[in-house]
Design a protein around this motif. Sequence first.
Motif, PDB file in Angstrom:
ATOM      1  N   ALA A  19       0.799  -1.327  -0.091  1.00 36.44           N
ATOM      2  CA  ALA A  19       0.047  -0.025  -0.044  1.00 36.44           C
ATOM      3  C   ALA A  19       0.593   1.303  -0.125  1.00 36.44           C
ATOM      4  CB  ALA A  19      -0.594   0.031   1.227  1.00 36.44           C
ATOM      5  N   TRP A  20       2.127   1.290   0.423  1.00 30.77           N
ATOM      6  CA  TRP A  20       3.005   2.422   0.655  1.00 30.77           C
ATOM      7  C   TRP A  20       3.668   2.525  -0.744  1.00 30.77           C
ATOM      8  CZ3 TRP A  20       1.320   5.275   4.142  1.00 30.77           C
ATOM      9  CH2 TRP A  20       1.020   4.990   5.299  1.00 30.77           C
ATOM     10  N   GLY A  21       3.734   1.528  -1.538  1.00 30.07           N
ATOM     11  CA  GLY A  21       4.479   1.438  -2.975  1.00 30.07           C
ATOM     12  C   GLY A  21       5.590   0.305  -2.601  1.00 30.07           C
ATOM     13  N   PHE A  22       5.984  -0.129  -3.781  1.00 31.74           N
ATOM     14  CA  PHE A  22       6.957  -1.085  -4.078  1.00 31.74           C
ATOM     15  C   PHE A  22       8.159  -0.791  -3.157  1.00 31.74           C
ATOM     16  CE2 PHE A  22      10.013  -4.141  -5.989  1.00 31.74           C
ATOM     17  CZ  PHE A  22       9.151  -5.125  -5.952  1.00 31.74           C
ATOM     18  N   PRO A  23       8.838  -1.859  -2.554  1.00 33.47           N
ATOM     19  CA  PRO A  23       9.989  -1.529  -1.697  1.00 33.47           C
ATOM     20  C   PRO A  23      11.052  -0.808  -2.354  1.00 33.47           C
ATOM     21  CG  PRO A  23       9.304  -3.624  -1.016  1.00 33.47           C
ATOM     22  CD  PRO A  23       8.421  -3.193  -2.306  1.00 33.47           C
ATOM     23  N   ASP A  24      11.700   0.083  -1.888  1.00 39.98           N
ATOM     24  CA  ASP A  24      13.086   0.712  -2.521  1.00 39.98           C
ATOM     25  C   ASP A  24      14.196   0.152  -1.914  1.00 39.98           C
ATOM     26  OD1 ASP A  24      14.650   2.237  -4.071  1.00 39.98           O
ATOM     27  OD2 ASP A  24      14.159   4.122  -2.917  1.00 39.98           O
ATOM     28  N   TRP A  25      14.887  -0.657  -2.729  1.00 43.04           N
ATOM     29  CA  TRP A  25      16.057  -1.252  -2.164  1.00 43.04           C
ATOM     30  C   TRP A  25      17.387  -0.378  -2.044  1.00 43.04           C
ATOM     31  CZ3 TRP A  25      16.003  -5.306   1.158  1.00 43.04           C
ATOM     32  CH2 TRP A  25      14.812  -6.379   0.827  1.00 43.04           C
ATOM     33  N   ASN A  26      18.259   0.174  -0.951  1.00 47.36           N
ATOM     34  CA  ASN A  26      19.227   0.857  -1.136  1.00 47.36           C
ATOM     35  C   ASN A  26      19.979   0.513   0.287  1.00 47.36           C
ATOM     36  OD1 ASN A  26      18.238   2.403   1.351  1.00 47.36           O
ATOM     37  ND2 ASN A  26      16.783   3.494  -0.420  1.00 47.36           N
ATOM     38  N   ALA A  27      21.039   0.971   0.197  1.00 45.91           N
ATOM     39  CA  ALA A  27      22.050   0.833   1.515  1.00 45.91           C
ATOM     40  C   ALA A  27      21.423   1.235   2.651  1.00 45.91           C
ATOM     41  CB  ALA A  27      23.452   1.717   1.308  1.00 45.91           C
ATOM     42  N   GLY A  28      20.702   2.086   3.165  1.00 42.61           N
ATOM     43  CA  GLY A  28      19.862   2.420   4.340  1.00 42.61           C
ATOM     44  C   GLY A  28      19.010   1.422   4.463  1.00 42.61           C
ATOM     45  N   ILE A  29      18.311   0.943   3.593  1.00 43.26           N
ATOM     46  CA  ILE A  29      17.235  -0.133   4.253  1.00 43.26           C
ATOM     47  C   ILE A  29      18.041  -1.302   4.395  1.00 43.26           C
ATOM     48  CG2 ILE A  29      15.581  -1.483   2.871  1.00 43.26           C
ATOM     49  CD1 ILE A  29      14.472   1.143   3.695  1.00 43.26           C
ATOM     50  N   ILE A  30      19.023  -1.760   3.617  1.00 44.08           N
ATOM     51  CA  ILE A  30      19.814  -3.052   3.871  1.00 44.08           C
ATOM     52  C   ILE A  30      20.314  -2.692   5.303  1.00 44.08           C
ATOM     53  CG2 ILE A  30      21.626  -4.485   3.110  1.00 44.08           C
ATOM     54  CD1 ILE A  30      20.966  -3.676   0.387  1.00 44.08           C
ATOM     55  N   LEU A  31      21.011  -1.830   5.722  1.00 45.45           N
ATOM     56  CA  LEU A  31      21.645  -1.722   6.916  1.00 45.45           C
ATOM     57  C   LEU A  31      20.455  -1.534   8.139  1.00 45.45           C
ATOM     58  CD1 LEU A  31      24.288  -1.063   8.560  1.00 45.45           C
ATOM     59  CD2 LEU A  31      23.696   1.431   8.372  1.00 45.45           C
ATOM     60  N   SER A  79       3.703  -9.224   6.980  1.00 43.12           N
ATOM     61  CA  SER A  79       3.385  -8.196   7.452  1.00 43.12           C
ATOM     62  C   SER A  79       3.827  -7.091   6.589  1.00 43.12           C
ATOM     63  CB  SER A  79       4.087  -7.504   8.819  1.00 43.12           C
ATOM     64  OG  SER A  79       3.437  -8.566   9.696  1.00 43.12           O
ATOM     65  N   SER A  80       5.090  -7.099   5.818  1.00 46.12           N
ATOM     66  CA  SER A  80       5.549  -6.131   4.893  1.00 46.12           C
ATOM     67  C   SER A  80       4.811  -6.003   3.639  1.00 46.12           C
ATOM     68  CB  SER A  80       7.057  -6.190   4.702  1.00 46.12           C
ATOM     69  OG  SER A  80       7.356  -7.477   4.086  1.00 46.12           O
ATOM     70  N   ALA A  81       4.352  -7.342   3.216  1.00 50.16           N
ATOM     71  CA  ALA A  81       3.685  -7.346   1.935  1.00 50.16           C
ATOM     72  C   ALA A  81       2.384  -6.900   1.894  1.00 50.16           C
ATOM     73  CB  ALA A  81       3.568  -8.844   1.522  1.00 50.16           C
ATOM     74  N   PHE A  82       1.813  -6.896   3.206  1.00 51.42           N
ATOM     75  CA  PHE A  82       0.365  -6.244   3.283  1.00 51.42           C
ATOM     76  C   PHE A  82       0.522  -4.802   4.134  1.00 51.42           C
ATOM     77  CE2 PHE A  82      -0.638 -10.576   2.669  1.00 51.42           C
ATOM     78  CZ  PHE A  82      -1.450 -10.687   1.688  1.00 51.42           C
ATOM     79  N   SER A  83       1.614  -4.306   4.262  1.00 49.55           N
ATOM     80  CA  SER A  83       1.719  -2.895   4.771  1.00 49.55           C
ATOM     81  C   SER A  83       0.959  -2.850   6.061  1.00 49.55           C
ATOM     82  CB  SER A  83       1.089  -2.081   3.749  1.00 49.55           C
ATOM     83  OG  SER A  83       1.717  -2.127   2.360  1.00 49.55           O
ATOM     84  N   THR A  84       1.383  -3.830   6.939  1.00 51.57           N
ATOM     85  CA  THR A  84       0.971  -3.633   8.315  1.00 51.57           C
ATOM     86  C   THR A  84       2.085  -3.749   9.351  1.00 51.57           C
ATOM     87  OG1 THR A  84      -0.797  -4.416   9.754  1.00 51.57           O
ATOM     88  CG2 THR A  84       0.362  -6.216   8.421  1.00 51.57           C
ATOM     89  N   ILE A  85       1.828  -3.636  10.520  1.00 52.73           N
ATOM     90  CA  ILE A  85       2.813  -3.804  11.575  1.00 52.73           C
ATOM     91  C   ILE A  85       3.243  -5.068  11.915  1.00 52.73           C
ATOM     92  CG2 ILE A  85       3.287  -3.102  13.896  1.00 52.73           C
ATOM     93  CD1 ILE A  85       1.351  -0.658  13.553  1.00 52.73           C
ATOM     94  N   GLY A  86       4.273  -5.378  12.023  1.00 50.43           N
ATOM     95  CA  GLY A  86       4.791  -6.808  12.001  1.00 50.43           C
ATOM     96  C   GLY A  86       4.752  -7.166  13.601  1.00 50.43           C
ATOM     97  N   VAL A  87       4.705  -8.613  13.907  1.00 50.45           N
ATOM     98  CA  VAL A  87       4.326  -8.877  15.319  1.00 50.45           C
ATOM     99  C   VAL A  87       5.877  -9.241  15.902  1.00 50.45           C
ATOM    100  CG1 VAL A  87       3.386 -10.859  16.685  1.00 50.45           C
ATOM    101  CG2 VAL A  87       2.183 -10.009  14.716  1.00 50.45           C
ATOM    102  N   VAL A  88       6.120  -8.782  17.013  1.00 46.93           N
ATOM    103  CA  VAL A  88       7.443  -8.898  17.688  1.00 46.93           C
ATOM    104  C   VAL A  88       7.159  -9.524  18.868  1.00 46.93           C
ATOM    105  CG1 VAL A  88       9.265  -7.718  18.389  1.00 46.93           C
ATOM    106  CG2 VAL A  88       8.109  -6.704  16.741  1.00 46.93           C
ATOM    107  N   PRO A  89       7.917 -10.622  19.152  1.00 50.63           N
ATOM    108  CA  PRO A  89       8.027 -11.409  20.355  1.00 50.63           C
ATOM    109  C   PRO A  89       8.563 -10.876  21.632  1.00 50.63           C
ATOM    110  CG  PRO A  89       9.788 -12.346  18.938  1.00 50.63           C
ATOM    111  CD  PRO A  89       9.119 -11.400  18.115  1.00 50.63           C
TER     112      PRO A  89
END
Length: 201
Positions: A19-31, A79-89
């Motif tokens: 929903a927020w647009g296709f992921p943009d891969w860059n060095a910041g995202i990877i880090l 969660s990332s595919a459907f643009s929602t918040i991930g579940v964290v243990p």
Amino acid sequence: MIPSSISDSSMIKVPEIFAWGFPDWNAGIILTAIIFTFILISNTIAAVNAMSVVIPNEAVTPSKLNRGTWAGGISHILSSAFSTIGVVPLPVSAGFVHITKQFKVLPFLIACALLSIVSFFPAVVQSLAGLPVYVASAALMATIIQMVGISMQNIVKDTLDQRRLTILGVTLLIGIGLCHYQMAHSVVFLCCSNIFLVMDC
């Protein structure tokens, strides 16, 4: 860009893919992904370790840790595919289990299913999101108190040699100091907090 699922006033809305647009891969995202991967893995280890203390006759095994990390990975992909918040243990969940004495998985699965159903109704979600943060803090206080007790039990179950005392002292000082930082420093705070939680694993 605001997704239509947020801007739309429909009574029922289904999740949108990217929903927020296709992921943009860059060095910041990877880090960022690498840093948060370490945080999530340490959270998983700490949560499994805390549950093993609360649940009778339950021990931490490599298979349980593997299942936990796999479940977390699949959950975050969805969660990332459907643009929602991930579940964290979170280890604080062990405090909730300790208070309720509810050791079965089924009630928690039912609660997760109900929350998933509620998420289809934007009006209900907005009402819950509008609750003051103090309400959530008050609800979590009892479980956090139990979590502190579990942490102390984990610490004192082994001999407190000089190395452990040094780790405990440094971690407590850093954690308390970082509590005064703004949310921009939350990643560093999580890393230091997780050291305290998993140092007995």
